[in-house]
Scaffold this active site. Structure first.
Site, PDB file in Angstrom:
ATOM      1  N   LYS A 102       3.833  29.641  16.011  1.00 44.37           N
ATOM      2  CA  LYS A 102       3.243  30.990  16.015  1.00 44.37           C
ATOM      3  C   LYS A 102       2.968  31.452  17.453  1.00 44.37           C
ATOM      4  CE  LYS A 102       1.268  30.071  11.479  1.00 44.37           C
ATOM      5  NZ  LYS A 102       0.173  29.473  10.741  1.00 44.37           N
ATOM      6  N   THR A 130       4.916  30.564  -3.170  1.00 47.00           N
ATOM      7  CA  THR A 130       3.668  31.335  -3.161  1.00 47.00           C
ATOM      8  C   THR A 130       3.885  32.752  -2.628  1.00 47.00           C
ATOM      9  OG1 THR A 130       2.559  29.254  -2.692  1.00 47.00           O
ATOM     10  CG2 THR A 130       1.289  31.243  -2.312  1.00 47.00           C
ATOM     11  N   VAL A 131       4.537  32.868  -1.484  1.00 47.41           N
ATOM     12  CA  VAL A 131       4.682  34.187  -0.846  1.00 47.41           C
ATOM     13  C   VAL A 131       5.682  35.052  -1.628  1.00 47.41           C
ATOM     14  CG1 VAL A 131       5.214  35.403   1.290  1.00 47.41           C
ATOM     15  CG2 VAL A 131       4.170  33.127   1.377  1.00 47.41           C
ATOM     16  N   ILE A 170      -2.761  38.873   9.010  1.00 54.92           N
ATOM     17  CA  ILE A 170      -3.240  39.585  10.211  1.00 54.92           C
ATOM     18  C   ILE A 170      -2.051  40.275  10.874  1.00 54.92           C
ATOM     19  CG2 ILE A 170      -4.301  39.343  12.479  1.00 54.92           C
ATOM     20  CD1 ILE A 170      -5.692  36.811  11.493  1.00 54.92           C
TER      21      ILE A 170
HETATM   22  N1  HSE Z   1       0.253  26.199   6.641  1.00 56.11           N
HETATM   23  C1  HSE Z   1      -0.197  27.270   7.476  1.00 56.11           C
HETATM   24  C2  HSE Z   1      -1.711  27.185   7.645  1.00 56.11           C
HETATM   25  C3  HSE Z   1       0.140  28.622   6.958  1.00 56.11           C
HETATM   26  O1  HSE Z   1      -2.333  26.248   7.164  1.00 56.11           O
HETATM   27  O2  HSE Z   1      -2.248  28.060   8.310  1.00 56.11           O
HETATM   28  C4  HSE Z   1       1.590  28.946   7.175  1.00 56.11           C
HETATM   29  O3  HSE Z   1       1.930  28.813   8.525  1.00 56.11           O
END
Ligand code: HSE
Length: 423
Positions: A201, A13-14, A132
């Site tokens: 994250k 996707t990315v 973001i």
């Molecule tokens: N799968 C993650 C989400 C996005 O649902 O936010 C990529 O880290």
């Protein structure tokens, strides 16, 4: 200035979103040229024609190609081919742009050293909260602040699931299947729902904001698997939303870091966040509180973040990997897990018999835990009914002791769900 020559590893996707930006007419198309691409499946349908771009079956061959300045790693996975290709690229003195939060939280320090030794950069805006620009915000815009707290919803899949459960009253498993059918959750959604993805994250943001290196294993992690429709219904009745909150805060030089389902007061912007969006609040001195909201996943938003890193490299902007405000906060300690002092929500499952509520109130009273409210819905099954209570502020470890003591009574079924209540 000459365009950067890039190699792209991973065309999901990315990667597809990045190809559209690089081969379209926007700003990125003037700053990069694609030397080659590598992915698992050459023939999968893609948003742009890649037949004229050099194809590499082996990502590591492209990673060290002489005609590459920057490797864009979009394969994912903490170890395996992605990690191997990034090591190869750094050793071959290529800059690296990656969206791989799992790899950076596991190997960030080692990769930072390798990048330094080879005089190259690693960039990872797309690894945290998709579109973001929170890495840039901490690393650049807030670089001279003291960060006090970071709190956010950093996983769109779990936020979608909790939002749908609250709206429809449907159970977790059903809504998870919807999320997978919509392409939100991964085929293996484990890290989305067990808090691991948000934890990766948070580890990167804490490295930037507080301690200079990601410490994923020190984050207190709990996912949304045990949240039931009754919790969402009760939270709404009490004036809260249930959200998977990633938070980190520094108190007395001790850093607490957690990802866990929590009750959030409806006045908090995080409570209003519906669907697959992400939001992050950062409280800092002297800037105050900043709020960031946007898409945390998807082709356009995540490719936008990858492209921003490429633009920085085009302009030769140089920064150490995890340097941000943390430079002023070395030697901080990690707070012990479960050291929160807060109000809590607790849901017990019990057999509907006389005296159960008396046992709860007696046990909590002996531990000096004061009950703020208590609810029991009319039972649909007398052998298993939910009793929900909220406490006044207390130490979580004391509350856990009290709840453990209750488990000795036959009426109490399974492990109660405990969620902190945030203002
Ligand atoms: N799968 C993650 C989400 C996005 O649902 O936010 C990529 O880290």
């Amino acid at each position: 200035m000459k365009p950067l020559k890039i190699g792209i590893l991973g065309l999901g996707t990315v990667g597809g979103g990045l190809l559209e930006m690089a081969l379209g007419n926007g700003p990125l198309s003037k700053m990069v040229e694609i030397t080659g691409v590598s992915a698992r499946n050459k023939n999968r349908p893609r948003p742009v024609d890649i037949s004229k771009i050099a194809w590499f079956d082996d990502p590591s061959e492209l990673a060290k190609h002489e005609n590459v300045d920057v490797i864009v790693e979009l394969m994912g996975g903490a170890d395996g081919p992605a990690y191997h290709a990034v090591i190869t690229a750094l050793k071959a003195k290529k800059n690296v742009v990656t969206a791989n939060k799992a790899m950076l939280s596991a190997h960030g320090v080692e990769l930072a050293k390798l990048a330094d030794e080879n005089g190259v950069q690693i960039r990872y805006e797309a690894a945290v909260a998709g579109g973001i620009p929170i890495v840039k915000a901490l690393r650049e815009g807030m670089a001279a602040n003291n960060i006090k707290n970071i709190m956010g919803v950093m996983n769109g899949t779990s936020n979608y699931i909790l939002t749908e459960m609250a709206k429809t009253g449907r159970p977790f498993g059903d809504v998870l299947k919807d999320a997978q059918a919509l392409g939100l959750a991964e085929a293996d959604p484990t890290l989305d729902i067990n808090g691991g993805d948000a934890g990766h994250k948070l580890a990167l943001l804490c490295a930037l904001a507080f301690n200079g290196e990601p410490k994923f294993e020190e984050i207190e992690l709990e996912g949304i698997e045990r949240v039931e429709p009754v919790d969402l219904e009760s939270a709404t009745f009490l004036g809260f939303a249930v959200k998977l909150i990633a938070s980190a805060g520094l108190n007395d030089n001790k850093l607490s870091q957690s990802v866990r389902p929590s009750l959030v007061a409806l006045a908090n912007p995080l409570a209003q966040l519906d669907g697959a969006l992400n939001a992050i609040l950062v409280e800092a001195e002297p800037v105050g509180t900043l709020t960031f909201i946007g898409s945390g996943a998807g082709a356009g938003p995540t490719a936008s973040a990858v492209a921003a890193d490429l633009v920085d490299l085009f302009y030769n902007d140089v920064r150490p990997l995890f340097a941000g405000p943390c430079i002023t906060n070395s030697n901080i300690e990690i707070a012990p897990k479960k050291s929160l002092n807060a109000k809590f929500y607790v849901r017990f499952n019990v057999a509907d018999k006389p005296g159960v509520i008396a046992k709860i109130s007696d046990t909590l009273a002996r531990h000096q835990v004061s009950i703020e409210s208590i609810l029991q819905k009319p039972p649909t099954k007398p052998d298993n009914v939910a009793i929900v209570l909220t406490t006044q502020k207390c130490d979580e470890l004391i509350l856990i002791d009290a709840i453990d003591e209750l488990s000795k009574y036959d009426e109490f079924i399974g492990k109660p769900l405990i969620m902190p209540i945030l203002n």
